[in-house]
Design a protein around this motif. Structure first.
Motif, mmCIF file in Angstrom:
data_model
loop_
_atom_site.group_PDB
_atom_site.id
_atom_site.type_symbol
_atom_site.label_atom_id
_atom_site.label_comp_id
_atom_site.label_asym_id
_atom_site.label_seq_id
_atom_site.Cartn_x
_atom_site.Cartn_y
_atom_site.Cartn_z
ATOM 1 N N THR A 57 0.832 -1.203 0.000
ATOM 2 C CA THR A 57 0.000 0.000 0.000
ATOM 3 C C THR A 57 0.868 1.255 0.000
ATOM 4 N N ASP A 58 0.218 2.411 0.284
ATOM 5 C CA ASP A 58 0.955 3.672 0.395
ATOM 6 C C ASP A 58 1.471 3.906 1.818
ATOM 7 N N LEU A 59 1.384 2.882 2.663
ATOM 8 C CA LEU A 59 1.933 2.879 4.024
ATOM 9 C C LEU A 59 1.277 3.901 4.942
ATOM 10 N N GLN A 60 0.066 4.309 4.609
ATOM 11 C CA GLN A 60 -0.667 5.201 5.502
ATOM 12 C C GLN A 60 -1.322 4.376 6.602
ATOM 13 N N GLY A 61 -1.462 4.972 7.753
ATOM 14 C CA GLY A 61 -2.066 4.257 8.866
ATOM 15 C C GLY A 61 -1.064 3.362 9.568
ATOM 16 N N PRO A 62 -1.476 2.779 10.689
ATOM 17 C CA PRO A 62 -0.560 1.945 11.475
ATOM 18 C C PRO A 62 -0.188 0.660 10.750
ATOM 19 N N HIS A 63 1.030 0.223 10.977
ATOM 20 C CA HIS A 63 1.470 -1.030 10.375
ATOM 21 C C HIS A 63 1.027 -2.219 11.225
ATOM 22 N N PRO A 64 1.067 -3.422 10.670
ATOM 23 C CA PRO A 64 0.660 -4.615 11.441
ATOM 24 C C PRO A 64 1.580 -4.859 12.632
ATOM 25 N N ALA A 65 1.133 -5.731 13.506
ATOM 26 C CA ALA A 65 1.944 -6.127 14.655
ATOM 27 C C ALA A 65 3.125 -6.973 14.192
ATOM 28 N N VAL A 66 4.128 -7.080 15.040
ATOM 29 C CA VAL A 66 5.273 -7.942 14.742
ATOM 30 C C VAL A 66 5.229 -9.230 15.565
ATOM 31 N N GLU A 67 4.252 -9.323 16.476
ATOM 32 C CA GLU A 67 4.106 -10.508 17.316
ATOM 33 C C GLU A 67 2.624 -10.846 17.468
ATOM 34 N N ALA A 68 2.315 -12.127 17.497
ATOM 35 C CA ALA A 68 0.937 -12.583 17.713
ATOM 36 C C ALA A 68 0.947 -14.025 18.179
ATOM 37 N N ASP A 69 0.116 -14.325 19.146
ATOM 38 C CA ASP A 69 -0.035 -15.710 19.635
ATOM 39 C C ASP A 69 1.288 -16.326 20.065
ATOM 40 N N GLY A 70 2.142 -15.505 20.659
ATOM 41 C CA GLY A 70 3.397 -16.010 21.200
ATOM 42 C C GLY A 70 4.512 -16.221 20.190
ATOM 43 N N THR A 71 4.293 -15.818 18.940
ATOM 44 C CA THR A 71 5.338 -15.944 17.929
ATOM 45 C C THR A 71 5.506 -14.615 17.194
ATOM 46 N N SER A 72 6.618 -14.499 16.472
ATOM 47 C CA SER A 72 6.974 -13.244 15.814
ATOM 48 C C SER A 72 7.136 -13.431 14.315
ATOM 49 N N ILE A 73 7.079 -12.319 13.619
ATOM 50 C CA ILE A 73 7.504 -12.298 12.234
ATOM 51 C C ILE A 73 9.006 -12.035 12.212
ATOM 52 N N VAL A 74 9.697 -12.691 11.320
ATOM 53 C CA VAL A 74 11.119 -12.433 11.089
ATOM 54 C C VAL A 74 11.185 -11.723 9.740
ATOM 55 N N MET A 75 11.653 -10.478 9.731
ATOM 56 C CA MET A 75 11.527 -9.664 8.532
ATOM 57 C C MET A 75 12.724 -8.729 8.386
ATOM 58 N N ARG A 76 13.261 -8.712 7.185
ATOM 59 C CA ARG A 76 14.295 -7.742 6.817
ATOM 60 C C ARG A 76 13.850 -7.009 5.565
ATOM 61 N N LEU A 77 14.027 -5.702 5.570
ATOM 62 C CA LEU A 77 13.728 -4.849 4.428
ATOM 63 C C LEU A 77 15.037 -4.379 3.810
ATOM 64 N N PHE A 78 15.134 -4.472 2.496
ATOM 65 C CA PHE A 78 16.339 -4.084 1.776
ATOM 66 C C PHE A 78 15.986 -3.090 0.676
ATOM 67 N N SER A 79 16.864 -2.099 0.482
ATOM 68 C CA SER A 79 16.700 -1.189 -0.645
ATOM 69 C C SER A 79 17.032 -1.914 -1.935
ATOM 70 N N ALA A 80 16.368 -1.505 -3.013
ATOM 71 C CA ALA A 80 16.676 -2.038 -4.338
ATOM 72 C C ALA A 80 16.970 -0.856 -5.272
ATOM 73 N N PRO A 81 18.075 -0.914 -6.031
ATOM 74 C CA PRO A 81 18.889 -2.115 -6.259
ATOM 75 C C PRO A 81 20.166 -2.199 -5.429
ATOM 76 N N ASP A 82 20.415 -1.251 -4.498
ATOM 77 C CA ASP A 82 21.732 -1.228 -3.846
ATOM 78 C C ASP A 82 21.885 -2.254 -2.731
ATOM 79 N N GLY A 83 20.766 -2.863 -2.258
ATOM 80 C CA GLY A 83 20.858 -3.911 -1.254
ATOM 81 C C GLY A 83 21.102 -3.442 0.159
ATOM 82 N N GLU A 84 20.954 -2.148 0.417
ATOM 83 C CA GLU A 84 21.151 -1.651 1.782
ATOM 84 C C GLU A 84 20.087 -2.233 2.698
ATOM 85 N N CYS A 85 20.512 -2.758 3.840
ATOM 86 C CA CYS A 85 19.575 -3.294 4.814
ATOM 87 C C CYS A 85 18.961 -2.133 5.593
#
Length: 240
Positions: A62-90
């Protein structure tokens, strides 16, 4: 995994759920653990809680408006890395996973992928090696090259479709002897699998990309790093 030198990213395509000494799984479902985000000049790599992965994939499109989702639910987490493209910056330093000078590795097969990658410098071969040694890693190896844009991503399904596919054509592996049985056959003969089938069909249970990191809560520093990454992505949208 992500190779900092070549800017190539790879992941397996197995989604699963542990059930005592069983692994219930589906391969090649069309729901990828890599998400290309050209409108954000970015790319995301996921593992962990499958429902959270779907929520984050939806939001990042989306256009990233509004709150983002949670990173934890039901005792577990999302494992997520965001990288720029095309330079690969973390863009966010979650902390979960294995951070090496050569690249970033996450997921249950990471410990097997790392030595292979150090020897061969190939993100695809590293995941193929992990498939041979880790029961939670499987299916077609997905990849993308952030420099030239080549990829074999499908991005044709949602997490609920993965669950349906699992019930229809998935498998149950009995871990102790590595015996693999079609899910429908196992559900007809194994009471625990039958109960799991009902929960899957009722929407009370989903599937994940299991790894030890999903059981580690995000700390404040990791959450702040994520907020900073989101601010960077929003800034790119404003300039577009």
């Amino acid at each position: 995994m992500f190779d900092y030198a070549t800017k190539r990213m790879s992941a397996d395509s197995r989604w699963s759920k542990e059930l005592d000494e069983r692994l219930v799984y589906i391969d090649d479902s069309g729901f990828d653990k890599i998400l290309l985000l050209p409108h954000l000049q970015a790319c995301a790599l996921f593992a962990g809680n499958g429902q959270l992965i779907q929520e984050w994939q939806d939001w990042l499109r989306t256009d990233l408006q509004g709150p983002h989702p949670a990173v934890e639910a039901d005792g577990t987490s999302i494992v997520m890395r965001l990288f720029s493209a095309p330079d690969g910056e973390c863009l966010n330093k979650q902390g979960s996973g294995h951070e090496l000078p050569e690249g970033y590795f996450a997921g249950s097969g990471a410990i097997h992928a790392i030595p292979c990658f150090k020897q061969n410098k190939c993100v695809i071969k590293a995941v193929e090696t992990a498939k041979e040694r880790d029961v939670m890693t499987g299916g077609e190896v997905k990849f993308t090259d952030l420099v030239n844009g080549s990829n074999n991503l499908k991005d044709s399904a949602r997490i609920e479709h993965v669950v349906t596919s699992l019930v229809d054509r998935g498998y149950v592996m009995y871990i102790r002897d590595r015996k693999v049985v079609p899910f429908q056959e196992a559900a007809a003969n194994d009471a625990k699998v039958h109960r799991m089938k009902r929960k899957l069909l009722d929407g009370a249970l989903s599937v994940d990309a299991p790894c030890s990191e999903m059981y580690v809560p995000w700390n404040d520093e990791q959450k702040q790093s994520l907020e900073h990454a989101i601010d960077v992505l929003r800034g790119r949208l404003r300039k577009a």
